[in-house]
Design a protein around this motif. Sequence first.
Motif, short mmCIF file in Angstrom:
data_model
loop_
_atom_site.label_atom_id
_atom_site.label_comp_id
_atom_site.label_asym_id
_atom_site.label_seq_id
_atom_site.Cartn_x
_atom_site.Cartn_y
_atom_site.Cartn_z
N ASN A 52 0.79 -1.24 0.00
CA ASN A 52 0.00 0.00 0.00
C ASN A 52 0.82 1.29 0.00
N LYS A 53 2.12 1.22 -0.21
CA LYS A 53 2.92 2.44 -0.31
C LYS A 53 2.91 2.98 -1.73
N ILE A 54 2.64 2.10 -2.70
CA ILE A 54 2.59 2.50 -4.10
C ILE A 54 1.22 2.10 -4.64
N LYS A 55 0.56 3.06 -5.29
CA LYS A 55 -0.80 2.82 -5.78
C LYS A 55 -0.90 3.31 -7.22
N GLU A 56 -1.47 2.46 -8.08
CA GLU A 56 -1.75 2.87 -9.46
C GLU A 56 -2.99 3.75 -9.44
N VAL A 57 -2.85 4.98 -9.91
CA VAL A 57 -3.97 5.91 -9.98
C VAL A 57 -4.69 5.76 -11.31
N GLU A 58 -3.90 5.55 -12.37
CA GLU A 58 -4.45 5.45 -13.71
C GLU A 58 -3.53 4.54 -14.53
N ASN A 59 -4.13 3.62 -15.31
CA ASN A 59 -3.35 2.73 -16.15
C ASN A 59 -3.82 2.87 -17.59
N LYS A 60 -2.91 3.32 -18.46
CA LYS A 60 -3.25 3.49 -19.88
C LYS A 60 -2.53 2.48 -20.76
N GLY A 61 -2.10 1.37 -20.18
CA GLY A 61 -1.41 0.34 -20.96
C GLY A 61 0.07 0.62 -21.12
N SER A 62 0.41 1.62 -21.91
CA SER A 62 1.83 1.93 -22.13
C SER A 62 2.37 2.92 -21.10
N SER A 63 1.49 3.37 -20.19
CA SER A 63 1.93 4.25 -19.11
C SER A 63 0.96 4.14 -17.93
N CYS A 64 1.47 4.49 -16.76
CA CYS A 64 0.66 4.50 -15.54
C CYS A 64 0.96 5.75 -14.74
N LEU A 65 -0.04 6.24 -14.05
CA LEU A 65 0.15 7.31 -13.09
C LEU A 65 0.22 6.64 -11.73
N ILE A 66 1.29 6.90 -11.00
CA ILE A 66 1.57 6.21 -9.75
C ILE A 66 1.60 7.21 -8.59
N GLU A 67 1.03 6.82 -7.45
CA GLU A 67 1.13 7.58 -6.21
C GLU A 67 2.01 6.77 -5.28
N GLU A 68 3.03 7.40 -4.70
CA GLU A 68 3.91 6.66 -3.79
C GLU A 68 4.12 7.46 -2.52
N LYS A 69 4.08 6.74 -1.38
CA LYS A 69 4.33 7.33 -0.06
C LYS A 69 5.67 6.81 0.44
N PHE A 70 6.50 7.72 0.91
CA PHE A 70 7.81 7.37 1.45
C PHE A 70 7.80 7.66 2.95
N ASP A 71 8.29 6.72 3.74
CA ASP A 71 8.39 6.91 5.19
C ASP A 71 9.86 6.94 5.60
N ASN A 72 10.14 7.64 6.66
CA ASN A 72 11.48 7.63 7.28
C ASN A 72 12.61 8.02 6.34
N LEU A 73 12.40 8.99 5.48
CA LEU A 73 13.49 9.48 4.64
C LEU A 73 14.41 10.36 5.48
N PRO A 74 15.71 10.25 5.27
CA PRO A 74 16.63 11.11 6.04
C PRO A 74 16.30 12.58 5.80
N VAL A 75 16.38 13.34 6.81
CA VAL A 75 16.19 14.79 6.83
C VAL A 75 14.73 15.21 6.62
N ILE A 76 14.02 14.67 5.61
CA ILE A 76 12.66 15.15 5.33
C ILE A 76 11.55 14.31 5.94
N GLY A 77 11.86 13.12 6.45
CA GLY A 77 10.84 12.27 7.07
C GLY A 77 9.94 11.62 6.04
#
Length: 191
Positions: free
Chosen positions: A69-94
Amino acid sequence: MSKLLSSLLLIATLCSSQQAAQAKTTHEVHEVEHAVAHERQASQSHLVVNATPKQVYESIIKLRLESNNKIKEVENKGSSCLIEEKFDNLPVIGKAFCVYKETYTPYKFIEYAMVNSDKFKAFEGRWNIAPTNNGAHTLLTLTTYIDVDIKLPFAKQLTKIQTMSGVKRRLKAVKELSETKKLSAATVATL
């Protein structure tokens, strides 16, 4: 001095874009892209995978789909996808949130580029999938460029170190899954 350096970088980027547009082969385009990535200080690593390009390509997609559930396909057009990704615990930015577009050329490469983000100024890259050993193995290269929107000393260096670590981790995961899939397919074939 800083304005001069910025101007030179802009001119080099524009020239590289014009060269890419004029390139006649995929190899020439890849060489120009590599030069631009190098100028932008992208993180890049590669390894040889004991699996076909098709198995490697499918493993990259499968790992994205099984991302807890950190990466979610928002839209799939076959040759491309729109992706939503959540990052946790990144250095400096969280935590960070990013929407990016993946574009697919099956069994050859996957490119991605940021659409928007709450913390990144840039998030882009490319998986390059090249057959070796008559297609029995694959040279897998991952190039990633990330720029965070923070004004801290050494922020770019810290981001580059973390990005390179992520590139190597992702390559290793694809290698392990691809080679396991190859082993599973060979076992089923002999039954």
